[in-house]
Every structure is written in structure tokens, then in C-alpha cells.
Write an enzyme that holds these catalytic residues in place. Sequence first.
Site: not given
Length: 486
Positions: A74, A149, A173
Site C-alpha cells: 500500500k 482505504s 481499511s
Amino acid sequence: MGIAEWRERLQSGDVSARELTDHHLARIDAVDPTVHAYLEVTADRARADADRIDAARAAGETLPPLAGIPLAIKDNLCTKGIATTCSSRMLEHFVPPYESTVTERLWQAGAVLLGKTNLDEFAMGSSTETSAFGPSRNPWDPERVPGGSSGGSAAAVAAGEAMAALGSDTGGSIRQPAAFCGVVGLKPTYGRVSRWGLVAFASSLDQVGPFSTSVADAAELLQVIAGADPRDGTCLQAPVPDYRDALRQPIAGLRVGLVRECFEQEGLDPQVKASVLAAAAQLEALGCELVEVSCPRFNDGIATYYVIAPSEASANLARYDGVKYGFRSEQAGSLAEMTARSRAEGFGDEVQRRILIGTYALSAGYVDAFYKKAQQVRTLIRRDFDAAFGQVDVLLTPTSPTTAFRFGAHADDPLAMYLADLLTIPANMAGLPAISLPCGFDADGLPIGLQLITGVLEEPRLLQVAHHYEQAARVMDSRPEAALVA
């Protein structure tokens, strides 16, 4: 095949790390123009990583635990020499001079970096729609969101563009996009994994964790990234157990608590409810005892979160002022104007909204009414969990009230978007470990997520129960024929 099987094949020479890497790079070339899981694909770095592993094997060296395993990271985790943007114009050109602790441990364990994945800007969102560089798409239906997210990491694993990935979880997330994309997502105990090198959103809530296609692979990654870190003052000193060994332990006799408040939610999709209750019945068939428990303040978690998280974000993001690093507006006649314009132009709407909420909650005259009160409610939420774990060994809930929604479904209603994390936020409030794994499909063929929660540092039990359910239910064996992007 899982990580353990690939490790054996790599060690024996049946397959090379370069072949495995090239396979995933080819898959990225084929599907990522549709999925947009990646912001940057580090193909040259990946092949060089793989070649080093192959050379070590050819020299007769014993390979490290993640040797040759292609991973995605990420893009809010710092990677030395590789851009870390947080999907924001504010950090569009930021190249860290250092490596985060978790990625450093992955490379030491022999993992191969495929690239950096898309996310909601500064990890603020539940759909990956707030990314400054365009949304990622759900591999099960490109017209729907992958969640957020960490939507890019979840989509990359679901679409076969990475064997596993890392994400971060502040209010769900990791788990919510895992549910939307039909993969496994694990949020460890707060402090179990170092946050050093993770770009901060809400420091008392953020936690790094893995995405994978199986619980066993999640255990493999957690084994590598967990543990004390002197660079992170919030990282726990507790020894790291053998998570892989925990998978083999029996679950018969364990008490599984069904949280009453979660199944009485207005807005809980009946298909989601039925699928999760069927998963509970599967655990009962495996010898677990089902117990209904109450966490009276479970539903207060979301209101509490949207005071605490924006408050911490307001403080953490104050450093982006156009002076030291990050985006700087050139259309300003003074320092004050430059700072204001840099923040207005560099941050997107959702980030600005949360900064404003947090600044208001922390302001004189309101800090006691909002922030202090929210911290008190947070303590009560934790006490509810403590009471529940006095009755049961693990808690069971849906991961999300619905399956993946369509793009733009909540564009004009931020509060509706926030409710996507209604069932995941309480575990963050209490710092507890939680996992999401697939438990079925809705009428549109979209995956449904099951969430399990255990007490602090009880990841072995969490993985144990999740693994036994996964092996018995074999949910992906019955996935829709037209599933996943071609």
C-alpha cells in the site's frame, strides 16, 4: 498454491522466483488497465529481487521464509527510493530516503516487490474513490468499488496481480476491502506490528496488516512483520508466537460469540446476515459453541471514531505546510498565503473535511465536549469487549453491512459512506485483532465477508478459528462461474 507450497517448490527448484515474478507481472499487464490496483509497478526491481533469490538457491543457500514471493505494498508505507504518495497531490513526488520497518522485514525475508498500490487519499475513505490518481475497481465487478482505504491492495490480491499484499487499517481499511474483494484481510492487535514508516493518519488507531488468498498465507506474513521495534514507541515488546503452528490446533469446545447488536442493525443486507449466520452454523458443526453476547456500545464506535480519527488526522497532517516537503503552491504572495494555498490545492475534499472536523473537535471550548467525551466512550467500548471475552473465546460479526456498492453511490452523502465501516471500527477503538474472510456470495455473485475478533494479542486463536472455518467451508470452490476480471 499458498506461500508454504511455493516455498517448497522454489527450494526444490521445481519453479524459479523469476518465473513466479514474471507470471505476476504478466497478469498485471493484462488486467491492471481495468482494475487500477497499482500506482507504480516496479518491474525492474521485482526481477532483480527474484534473480537474487534464484542465485542464492543455486548456490545452495537455505532460502528465507518469503523467498521469491511477489508482494504489493500500500502506497502509504515508505519504500526507500520508490515514491510514496498516499494517493495525494501533496506527496505526489515524495521519494523516501528510508524503508518502513514492515517492508524492511519483508525484503529481509526474501519477498519480491511488485509495486505500490492505490488507496483513498491519506487512507481516508471506504471505497478508494478519494485517490487523487483515480479509483481502483473491484475485480468481481469493475462497476463497483473495491472498498477502502486499502482498495488497491485488496484488488491486486483478488485479481491475481500479487500473491499477497500489505495494507493499513484505521477503522476497517483492511477488513472492509477484503470483504468486498473476496480475500482474507487481517488487522493485528494495536502495537503488534511496527508503524514506523507508515504515513500517519490516526496514530492511536493505525495498524499494518496483510491481505492474502488464505488464512495460512496471512499467518506467514504476520510471522515476518510482527515484533518489537525500538523505532516505534507504541510497538509492543511481547514475544512473537508461531502463528503457523496455531493453524493446526483444534477448535472444538471454543465458544463463539454472536454480537447481538451487529445482527440487529438497520441497513444490514439480509443476504449478508444469512451468509454470516450460516458461517456461524459451520463453526458449530466443527465443535464450537455458539453464544449470543451483547456489546451495548458497539454501535457507538462510529460516532466515537469520527471525532477521534479526524482529531488525530488534524494534528498529523499539520506538518504538510508547503515548507519542508510535499506540494507547494507557487501562486502566493506571503508565507501565510502559501501555506493556505498549498494545503487547499494539495489535499482533496475528503482530507480537508476530516482536517476541519478534527480541528473543530480540538478547539478551545469544544475539546471537552467532543474529543474528551469520545475518549471516554472509547473506554466504555473496550470494557464491553472485555465483558464479552469473559463469556466467549472469539466474537463473530459481518465485516460490512453490504457487499460492494457501485461507484458514486455515496458521492453526495459522506455519512452513508462512513457507515460502510460501522462493523469494523469497534475493534480499532479497542485495539483488538480482527480478520475478515469470505463466507459466501450475494445474488449478484459478489463476495460476503465474515469478521472474527479476539482479545489483545490473541492472533493465534483468531487465525486458528478462521483457518478451520476456511478449510471446512471452502467458499471459493463455489464462486460464480463468471467471477473475477478476465
